[in-house]
Each structure stands twice: as C-alpha cells, then as structure tokens.
Design a protein around this motif. Structure first.
Motif, PDB file in Angstrom:
ATOM      1  N   LYS A  67       0.843  -1.190   0.000  1.00  0.00           N
ATOM      2  CA  LYS A  67       0.000   0.000   0.000  1.00  0.00           C
ATOM      3  C   LYS A  67       0.881   1.244   0.000  1.00  0.00           C
ATOM      4  O   LYS A  67       1.759   1.396   0.850  1.00  0.00           O
ATOM      5  N   ALA A  68       0.638   2.126  -0.957  1.00  0.00           N
ATOM      6  CA  ALA A  68       1.464   3.327  -1.079  1.00  0.00           C
ATOM      7  C   ALA A  68       1.416   4.176   0.178  1.00  0.00           C
ATOM      8  O   ALA A  68       2.430   4.745   0.602  1.00  0.00           O
ATOM      9  N   SER A  69       0.250   4.269   0.810  1.00  0.00           N
ATOM     10  CA  SER A  69       0.115   5.094   2.011  1.00  0.00           C
ATOM     11  C   SER A  69       0.969   4.553   3.142  1.00  0.00           C
ATOM     12  O   SER A  69       1.566   5.317   3.910  1.00  0.00           O
ATOM     13  N   GLU A  70       1.064   3.224   3.238  1.00  0.00           N
ATOM     14  CA  GLU A  70       1.880   2.619   4.293  1.00  0.00           C
ATOM     15  C   GLU A  70       3.366   2.782   3.989  1.00  0.00           C
ATOM     16  O   GLU A  70       4.161   3.106   4.876  1.00  0.00           O
ATOM     17  N   LEU A  71       3.734   2.587   2.727  1.00  0.00           N
ATOM     18  CA  LEU A  71       5.137   2.745   2.361  1.00  0.00           C
ATOM     19  C   LEU A  71       5.592   4.185   2.523  1.00  0.00           C
ATOM     20  O   LEU A  71       6.738   4.454   2.890  1.00  0.00           O
ATOM     21  N   ALA A  72       4.689   5.127   2.238  1.00  0.00           N
ATOM     22  CA  ALA A  72       5.053   6.541   2.348  1.00  0.00           C
ATOM     23  C   ALA A  72       5.422   6.922   3.773  1.00  0.00           C
ATOM     24  O   ALA A  72       6.239   7.827   3.988  1.00  0.00           O
ATOM     25  N   THR A  73       4.846   6.236   4.755  1.00  0.00           N
ATOM     26  CA  THR A  73       5.173   6.543   6.151  1.00  0.00           C
ATOM     27  C   THR A  73       6.615   6.163   6.488  1.00  0.00           C
ATOM     28  O   THR A  73       7.184   6.680   7.448  1.00  0.00           O
ATOM     29  N   LEU A  74       7.184   5.248   5.700  1.00  0.00           N
ATOM     30  CA  LEU A  74       8.567   4.863   5.959  1.00  0.00           C
ATOM     31  C   LEU A  74       9.513   6.039   5.800  1.00  0.00           C
ATOM     32  O   LEU A  74      10.491   6.171   6.537  1.00  0.00           O
ATOM     33  N   LYS A  75       9.216   6.907   4.824  1.00  0.00           N
ATOM     34  CA  LYS A  75      10.098   8.042   4.585  1.00  0.00           C
ATOM     35  C   LYS A  75      10.154   8.976   5.795  1.00  0.00           C
ATOM     36  O   LYS A  75      11.193   9.577   6.082  1.00  0.00           O
ATOM     37  N   GLU A 102       1.195  -9.832 -12.514  1.00  0.00           N
ATOM     38  CA  GLU A 102       0.596  -8.508 -12.358  1.00  0.00           C
ATOM     39  C   GLU A 102       0.665  -8.047 -10.909  1.00  0.00           C
ATOM     40  O   GLU A 102       0.823  -6.855 -10.629  1.00  0.00           O
ATOM     41  N   PHE A 103       0.547  -8.984  -9.978  1.00  0.00           N
ATOM     42  CA  PHE A 103       0.634  -8.672  -8.551  1.00  0.00           C
ATOM     43  C   PHE A 103       2.020  -8.103  -8.219  1.00  0.00           C
ATOM     44  O   PHE A 103       2.149  -7.088  -7.521  1.00  0.00           O
ATOM     45  N   VAL A 104       3.076  -8.765  -8.732  1.00  0.00           N
ATOM     46  CA  VAL A 104       4.439  -8.285  -8.497  1.00  0.00           C
ATOM     47  C   VAL A 104       4.632  -6.913  -9.141  1.00  0.00           C
ATOM     48  O   VAL A 104       5.204  -6.001  -8.532  1.00  0.00           O
ATOM     49  N   LYS A 105       4.163  -6.769 -10.363  1.00  0.00           N
ATOM     50  CA  LYS A 105       4.275  -5.481 -11.047  1.00  0.00           C
ATOM     51  C   LYS A 105       3.574  -4.379 -10.266  1.00  0.00           C
ATOM     52  O   LYS A 105       4.079  -3.260 -10.138  1.00  0.00           O
ATOM     53  N   GLN A 106       2.406  -4.683  -9.726  1.00  0.00           N
ATOM     54  CA  GLN A 106       1.669  -3.687  -8.938  1.00  0.00           C
ATOM     55  C   GLN A 106       2.476  -3.254  -7.718  1.00  0.00           C
ATOM     56  O   GLN A 106       2.526  -2.063  -7.382  1.00  0.00           O
ATOM     57  N   ASP A 107       3.114  -4.211  -7.051  1.00  0.00           N
ATOM     58  CA  ASP A 107       3.943  -3.865  -5.891  1.00  0.00           C
ATOM     59  C   ASP A 107       5.086  -2.931  -6.282  1.00  0.00           C
ATOM     60  O   ASP A 107       5.394  -1.963  -5.573  1.00  0.00           O
ATOM     61  N   LEU A 108       5.715  -3.208  -7.408  1.00  0.00           N
ATOM     62  CA  LEU A 108       6.832  -2.367  -7.844  1.00  0.00           C
ATOM     63  C   LEU A 108       6.345  -0.975  -8.245  1.00  0.00           C
ATOM     64  O   LEU A 108       6.999   0.025  -7.959  1.00  0.00           O
ATOM     65  N   ASP A 109       5.180  -0.912  -8.870  1.00  0.00           N
ATOM     66  CA  ASP A 109       4.580   0.392  -9.180  1.00  0.00           C
ATOM     67  C   ASP A 109       4.271   1.166  -7.899  1.00  0.00           C
ATOM     68  O   ASP A 109       4.483   2.385  -7.827  1.00  0.00           O
ATOM     69  N   THR A 110       3.783   0.453  -6.890  1.00  0.00           N
ATOM     70  CA  THR A 110       3.441   1.093  -5.621  1.00  0.00           C
ATOM     71  C   THR A 110       4.693   1.632  -4.927  1.00  0.00           C
ATOM     72  O   THR A 110       4.682   2.731  -4.367  1.00  0.00           O
ATOM     73  N   ALA A 111       5.770   0.856  -4.969  1.00  0.00           N
ATOM     74  CA  ALA A 111       7.029   1.320  -4.383  1.00  0.00           C
ATOM     75  C   ALA A 111       7.502   2.596  -5.069  1.00  0.00           C
ATOM     76  O   ALA A 111       7.953   3.544  -4.416  1.00  0.00           O
ATOM     77  N   ARG A 112       7.383   2.627  -6.381  1.00  0.00           N
ATOM     78  CA  ARG A 112       7.793   3.814  -7.138  1.00  0.00           C
ATOM     79  C   ARG A 112       6.946   5.015  -6.740  1.00  0.00           C
ATOM     80  O   ARG A 112       7.455   6.134  -6.574  1.00  0.00           O
ATOM     81  N   GLN A 113       5.661   4.803  -6.605  1.00  0.00           N
ATOM     82  CA  GLN A 113       4.774   5.891  -6.198  1.00  0.00           C
ATOM     83  C   GLN A 113       5.142   6.426  -4.831  1.00  0.00           C
ATOM     84  O   GLN A 113       5.086   7.643  -4.578  1.00  0.00           O
TER      85      GLN A 113
END
Length: 483
Positions: A67-75, A102-113
């Motif tokens: 989840k992008a919102s959860e990953l963003a908190t890491l910063k 597609e699941f893996v690709k979505q995770d990588l897209d989310t990390a980029r976001q």
C-alpha cells in the motif's frame, strides 16, 4: 562510557589503507582557481536511497499487496527500503499465472509511487521442513518474471537469490538443489543462479545467502579486485546477505565451518564493491557475546553493511537503542557522502571556461552499490533557469573511509544570460523514471546544502556570469546544457 566506546569504534585502522585522494574527472590536469569553501558536517540522520534499515513485507497467496500510504510513512522514519518476500508454494509444480506477475508489477509500481525501493526475494516455503520446486520449474518461473524485473528494475535495490530451500535461503532443499550437508552449490543451483543474473538487468545485483556459495560459484576464494568492480561481470554482480548476523560465533552457519576468519576477510574486501545486507536472528545466550554495541559496530564496519532489517531480531535492535549506538548505526549503514570543500570561480564569461573541483569523503560503512549520475548545475538566482553538465565520475568508487577530489571543466554557453548563479551538485538516479525524483537523489551529510524540493546539494551561490569575466575561451566539447 558509551560515547568513548563509540569514538573508538570509528575504525580508523580498518579504513586507513583505503584513504586516498584522486584528482580528475573531466580533465585531470585542469588548474582550478577561485574561492575555496569549507563545508560543515551534519550529524542528522536522514533518508538516502538504497541504504539503511529496511522493513519486511511478506505475502502468501497474493493476499496483501503493498500500500502506497503505508510505504510513504517509511520516509518519515528515514527508511528508503522495504524487503518484499513472495511465498509461492502454490506454484511449485506449475507456471506462474498472469495474475501473480501482475501482482508483483503492482507492488513495484506502488514502491515507485511511494518513493522507495525494494529488496526482493521469492521462496516456495517459509518453514524448516518445507518443499521447494524442481530446477526446471524455477527456470521457467525466472523466464516468466524477466519482463517484470527488467521493466521495473529501477525500484529494485537488489534481488536476494531465494527460490531454493527453506525460506529461500539455499539450505534444506527438498529437491537437492544444493548439498544440504555442506551447502555446496550443485549443477542445478549454478544453472538457477546464473539464470537469475541473466533475467535481471546488468545494473542490478543478486545476493547469495552464504559467502562460501559465491566462492564455489566462481571457483575462487579471492575477493573482487577494484579492476573488476562495477564491470557488469557476473562475479561483480554477485553479493551476499546474512540472515543470522551476530546470532552465534559463525552467525548460524553463515560462515564456513572452521573458516570464520577467512570468510570475514573475504567479505571485508568483496563488500567494498557489492551490497551486503540481512538481519540479526537471535538474542539467545549463544548470541549474547556478539549482539552488544561494541561488537556490532566493529562487525558492521569490517563487513561493510549497507542494509539491515529493523524489525528482526527486535530484542537485538532494542538493545542497541538502550546501549546508545543506534544513532551511529542509522547514520553509517551503507554510504554517507560528505563534502569537505570546493573551489569555484567567482566569475565566468559567456563562451568561457568554467573549472571547479570539490572534495568528498565517505563516512559510511559501505559504498553506493548501484549506478549513480553526477551533475553540476548552474541555476540563475532570479529566473531559476538551469544549465547542467554531466560529470564523468563514478560515485560507487567513493569507498568507505576514502577521500576523493573531483575536478570539472566545461564550457559556458555563449548565449547564457548574465547574472548570479548558484552552483549545485546533483546525484540523481540514472533511471529515466526516477531521474527527476528528489526522493531517489543522494543527500550529502552537510549543513545547509540539501534542497529537498529539487534533490540538489548547494555548493555555492556566488558565481557571476558577465561579459567582463576573466579567463580563457572554452575550446572543448563539454558545454553546459539548458533545461
């Protein structure tokens, strides 16, 4: 007492042989004159890409996308990395379905976001007695994953070898893909590993779980030499990760039986040029002599640690907090580049020569293991118009404990507007998708230099472009380009 201990553990002896000053970048013989500025060190713990502590995210059966919102908190916690573990027992004897890709690709897209990168591992079980997959299935899975890994390698920090054995840690292989007694590689594990290197773009590394396996894979106990480092060869792209760090005298078998010191010496040199990461594994009585701050700091420095799991083992990490060495660890995991001084001209003229240098040191325990651009930017103080020049320099060679002088010579455009310009150092990610993302640019450990909005490091604000400027006309081909 703790402060005195930490001061002793800054490892000047370990790094003294690596300290050097190397002049030259665009033109080694360039004479630089102008104002010399010294920069103040910053003790702040801040985020930088591809280094430091990471957080684990494990998923089974595609049950929990990132989840992008959860990953963003890491910063906000100064964390730029997450380790993504894909546990896929359901595909041991089948091709990967498109939905998983597609699941893996979505995770990588989310990390980029979210502005982070992932350490990625695939495994077929997550327990000591589980089953892995046959060789041919793994090779097929790697073929299927190649487009996803290639197209999204920008947000992959590195790949842990995975796939084989319990936890993907290359032991207890149910299909005997490695020797489960000695952990020696086999023809099958060789084929799988070199397939990993083949499907991953050459800009990225693969980390094996044991140093002995890297030695066996390339039939040598000699570590990398500087002449081979960053060459793109298979050996230069092969690293190690230690998931038993400090848990016992041999790190739960990470080091070869009765060859602990040999392996440490090998890694101390090899890890100058490749990433090294992992996690602590225990706070048991067997680990107690090793997990304290004194030994932990010494070993992280000796073995050039770049990345480390913040969550495991939590008791070990909490111990570092209580003993007072956690700030040191947070700052020195991986690279920590710091400006010492620069010499920059006060005035230049249109069509004239711009010559400068800067001196940088690496206070971290390791190198910047992935490719990185270096640019000098001139920015008009009023209009904010930018002109930049790429510098023929390799930040991956700014090794721990070393000092590097980088000299730059370039031409000022004939039609550049007059006025005062700021001089900035840019260390962006070379990927076109991340190049303009400040979250992926390197921040230097200095006071009053970092620009969070641009990802630039401010060197000087006093260069005046004027037709009355002194100096020679420029006759070379390296000319600042507007953008």
């Amino acid at each position: 007492m703790v402060r005195q201990l930490l001061q002793r553990l800054r490892t000047p002896i370990v790094f003294s042989l690596l300290s050097l000053t190397v002049a030259g970048s665009c033109h080694a013989a360039t004479t630089v004159s102008g104002e010399t500025k010294n920069y103040q060190v910053s003790q702040e713990n801040f985020t930088n890409p591809e280094r430091g502590f990471y957080i684990n995210y494990l998923t089974r059966h595609q049950e929990s996308p990132l989840k992008a919102s959860e990953l963003a908190t890491l910063k906000s916690r100064n964390i730029s990395l997450a380790r993504r573990l894909y546990i896929i027992p359901q595909y041991r004897y089948n091709s990967l379905p498109q939905s998983f890709l597609e699941f893996v690709k979505q995770d990588l897209d989310t990390a980029r976001q979210a502005g982070i990168k992932l350490v990625v591992r695939f495994a077929y079980n997550w327990d000591i007695g589980g089953y892995d997959a046959p060789r041919d299935i793994i090779l097929t899975h790697l073929e299927q994953l190649q487009p996803v890994l290639t197209n999204n390698h920008d947000v992959i920090a590195y790949l842990e070898a995975g796939f084989i054995g319990a936890w993907g840690q290359w032991n207890r292989s149910s299909h005997q893909l490695i020797n489960n007694t000695t952990l020696d590689v086999t023809a099958d594990s060789r084929a799988i590993f070199f397939k990993m290197l083949n499907v991953l773009p050459p800009q990225r590394m693969v980390a094996l779980p044991f140093p002995k396996q890297k030695m066996d894979m390339f039939n040598t106990t000699q570590p990398l030499k500087s002449s081979e480092a960053f060459s793109g060869s298979d050996r230069a792209r092969t690293a190690t990760h230690n998931d038993g760090f400090l848990a016992s005298s041999d790190n739960l078998g990470f080091y070869t039986y009765r060859q602990v010191e040999r392996d440490k010496q090998y890694l101390s040199t090899d890890n100058l040029y490749v990433v090294h990461g992992g996690e602590t594994a225990s706070a048991s009585s067997h680990a107690q002599p090793y997990i304290g701050c004194a030994n932990a700091l010494t070993e992280m420095a000796q073995l050039r640690w770049s990345v480390l799991n913040l969550e495991f083992h939590h008791t070990v990490v909490q111990g570092w907090e209580k003993q007072g060495c956690m700030p040191e660890i947070k700052k020195r995991l991986g690279y920590r580049f710091r400006l010492l001084k620069s010499t920059i001209p006060n005035q230049v003229k249109p069509a004239g020569t711009f010559a400068m240098n800067f001196v940088v040191t690496n206070d971290g325990w390791a190198n910047a293991y992935n490719p990185r651009k270096v640019e000098i930017v001139l920015r008009h103080k009023q209009t904010k118009k930018e002109y930049y020049i790429p510098v023929n320099e390799e930040p991956r060679k700014w090794l721990p404990g070393s000092t590097k002088t980088v000299t730059v010579e370039a031409g000022i455009p004939a039609n550049i507007p007059s006025g005062e310009y700021q001089v900035l150092l840019n260390l962006p990610d070379p990927s076109s998708t991340l190049y303009n993302r400040p979250a992926y640019s390197i921040r230097l450990a200095n006071q009053n230099t970092w620009e969070g909005a641009t990802g630039y490091n401010l060197l000087s604000t006093t260069v005046t472009v004027t037709s009355n400027g002194s100096g020679s006309n420029y006759s070379g081909t390296q000319i600042f380009t507007s953008r």
